[in-house]
Design an enzyme around this catalytic site. Structure first.
Site, PDB file in Angstrom:
ATOM      1  N   LYS A  52      26.649  43.743  -4.878  1.00 42.81           N
ATOM      2  CA  LYS A  52      26.321  42.509  -4.173  1.00 42.81           C
ATOM      3  C   LYS A  52      26.362  42.711  -2.650  1.00 42.81           C
ATOM      4  O   LYS A  52      26.870  43.736  -2.170  1.00 42.81           O
ATOM      5  CB  LYS A  52      27.296  41.410  -4.595  1.00 42.81           C
ATOM      6  CG  LYS A  52      27.184  41.038  -6.064  1.00 42.81           C
ATOM      7  CD  LYS A  52      28.206  39.971  -6.397  1.00 42.81           C
ATOM      8  CE  LYS A  52      28.173  39.586  -7.860  1.00 42.81           C
ATOM      9  NZ  LYS A  52      29.197  38.563  -8.161  1.00 42.81           N
ATOM     10  N   PHE A  69      29.174  25.503  -8.561  1.00 41.55           N
ATOM     11  CA  PHE A  69      29.152  26.681  -7.686  1.00 41.55           C
ATOM     12  C   PHE A  69      27.785  27.362  -7.619  1.00 41.55           C
ATOM     13  O   PHE A  69      27.607  28.334  -6.901  1.00 41.55           O
ATOM     14  CB  PHE A  69      30.225  27.694  -8.103  1.00 41.55           C
ATOM     15  CG  PHE A  69      30.099  28.166  -9.536  1.00 41.55           C
ATOM     16  CD1 PHE A  69      29.231  29.201  -9.877  1.00 41.55           C
ATOM     17  CD2 PHE A  69      30.875  27.594 -10.537  1.00 41.55           C
ATOM     18  CE1 PHE A  69      29.123  29.646 -11.182  1.00 41.55           C
ATOM     19  CE2 PHE A  69      30.776  28.035 -11.856  1.00 41.55           C
ATOM     20  CZ  PHE A  69      29.894  29.063 -12.170  1.00 41.55           C
ATOM     21  N   ARG A 121      31.512  47.108 -17.950  1.00 41.88           N
ATOM     22  CA  ARG A 121      32.352  45.918 -17.746  1.00 41.88           C
ATOM     23  C   ARG A 121      33.808  46.325 -17.509  1.00 41.88           C
ATOM     24  O   ARG A 121      34.508  45.728 -16.701  1.00 41.88           O
ATOM     25  CB  ARG A 121      32.260  44.975 -18.947  1.00 41.88           C
ATOM     26  CG  ARG A 121      30.881  44.395 -19.200  1.00 41.88           C
ATOM     27  CD  ARG A 121      30.404  43.475 -18.124  1.00 41.88           C
ATOM     28  NE  ARG A 121      31.202  42.254 -18.110  1.00 41.88           N
ATOM     29  CZ  ARG A 121      31.026  41.250 -17.268  1.00 41.88           C
ATOM     30  NH1 ARG A 121      30.078  41.318 -16.364  1.00 41.88           N
ATOM     31  NH2 ARG A 121      31.782  40.187 -17.311  1.00 41.88           N
ATOM     32  N   THR A 161      36.325  39.219 -13.452  1.00 44.89           N
ATOM     33  CA  THR A 161      35.541  38.490 -12.451  1.00 44.89           C
ATOM     34  C   THR A 161      36.364  38.148 -11.218  1.00 44.89           C
ATOM     35  O   THR A 161      35.903  38.289 -10.095  1.00 44.89           O
ATOM     36  CB  THR A 161      34.958  37.206 -13.071  1.00 44.89           C
ATOM     37  OG1 THR A 161      34.152  37.572 -14.190  1.00 44.89           O
ATOM     38  CG2 THR A 161      34.105  36.450 -12.072  1.00 44.89           C
ATOM     39  N   ARG A 210      36.558  45.963  -8.982  1.00 34.54           N
ATOM     40  CA  ARG A 210      37.043  44.706  -8.399  1.00 34.54           C
ATOM     41  C   ARG A 210      38.541  44.757  -8.126  1.00 34.54           C
ATOM     42  O   ARG A 210      39.015  44.190  -7.141  1.00 34.54           O
ATOM     43  CB  ARG A 210      36.701  43.537  -9.303  1.00 34.54           C
ATOM     44  CG  ARG A 210      35.215  43.214  -9.320  1.00 34.54           C
ATOM     45  CD  ARG A 210      34.902  42.103 -10.282  1.00 34.54           C
ATOM     46  NE  ARG A 210      33.502  41.715 -10.239  1.00 34.54           N
ATOM     47  CZ  ARG A 210      32.863  41.178 -11.257  1.00 34.54           C
ATOM     48  NH1 ARG A 210      33.492  40.949 -12.410  1.00 34.54           N
ATOM     49  NH2 ARG A 210      31.596  40.844 -11.146  1.00 34.54           N
ATOM     50  N   HIS A 253      27.997  42.986  -9.797  1.00 31.77           N
ATOM     51  CA  HIS A 253      27.601  42.259 -11.004  1.00 31.77           C
ATOM     52  C   HIS A 253      27.253  43.287 -12.069  1.00 31.77           C
ATOM     53  O   HIS A 253      26.644  44.324 -11.768  1.00 31.77           O
ATOM     54  CB  HIS A 253      26.367  41.383 -10.750  1.00 31.77           C
ATOM     55  CG  HIS A 253      25.724  40.912 -12.016  1.00 31.77           C
ATOM     56  ND1 HIS A 253      26.170  39.803 -12.696  1.00 31.77           N
ATOM     57  CD2 HIS A 253      24.708  41.433 -12.752  1.00 31.77           C
ATOM     58  CE1 HIS A 253      25.437  39.650 -13.792  1.00 31.77           C
ATOM     59  NE2 HIS A 253      24.545  40.628 -13.847  1.00 31.77           N
TER      60      HIS A 253
END
Length: 149
Positions: free
Chosen positions: A9, A57, A85, A91, A102, A115
């Site tokens: 991103k 959102f 994943r 997330t 992350r 993503h």
């Protein structure tokens, strides 16, 4: 071979994490079959996040993903969707395990770096949305015999 859609991103691009993230997928043994740096249009972003269009959102999500360039990629390999994943992590970066993308680099759920498709079917539709067939290259890594039985 299974394929998945991965996007670094705008926050990941701005923070210079592209090489680190691509390296993790390469080190895992997956094959990169498509990649491009793109600043998505609002239309593309709205289609991509269409499942969230009725959520509060949604607007912020679309605004963010169109705020700058992202790196769109297609990776190939056995079990690549589920494995990606796990590499990506939860997330919310605050609950993502250390060692995940992350978990190592993210702080805020609204700026969570990356993503990844959440299912094989989702991957197929996301790949078709972001890439034409001509933009994907099928090739076999010489490392395949060292990775797969």
């Amino acid at each position: 071979m299974e394929r998945t859609f991965i996007a670094i991103k705008p926050d990941g691009v701005q923070r210079g994490l592209m090489g680190e993230i691509i390296g993790r997928f390469e080190a895992k043994g997956f094959t990169l079959v498509g990649m491009k740096l793109i600043k998505p249009t609002r239309e593309l972003a709205e289609k991509h996040y269409g499942v969230h269009k009725d959520k509060p959102f949604f607007g912020g999500l679309v605004d963010f993903i169109t705020s700058g360039p992202l790196v769109a990629m297609v990776w190939e390999g056995e079990g690549v969707v589920a494995s990606a994943r796990k590499l990506i992590g939860a997330t919310n970066p605050l609950t993502a395990e250390p060692g995940t993308i992350r978990g190592d680099f993210g702080i805020s759920i609204g700026r969570n770096i990356i993503h990844g498709s959440d299912a094989v079917e989702t991957a197929q539709s996301e790949i078709a949305l972001w890439f034409s067939e001509e933009e994907l290259t099928s090739w076999e890594s010489k490392m395949k015999t060292s990775i797969y039985e």
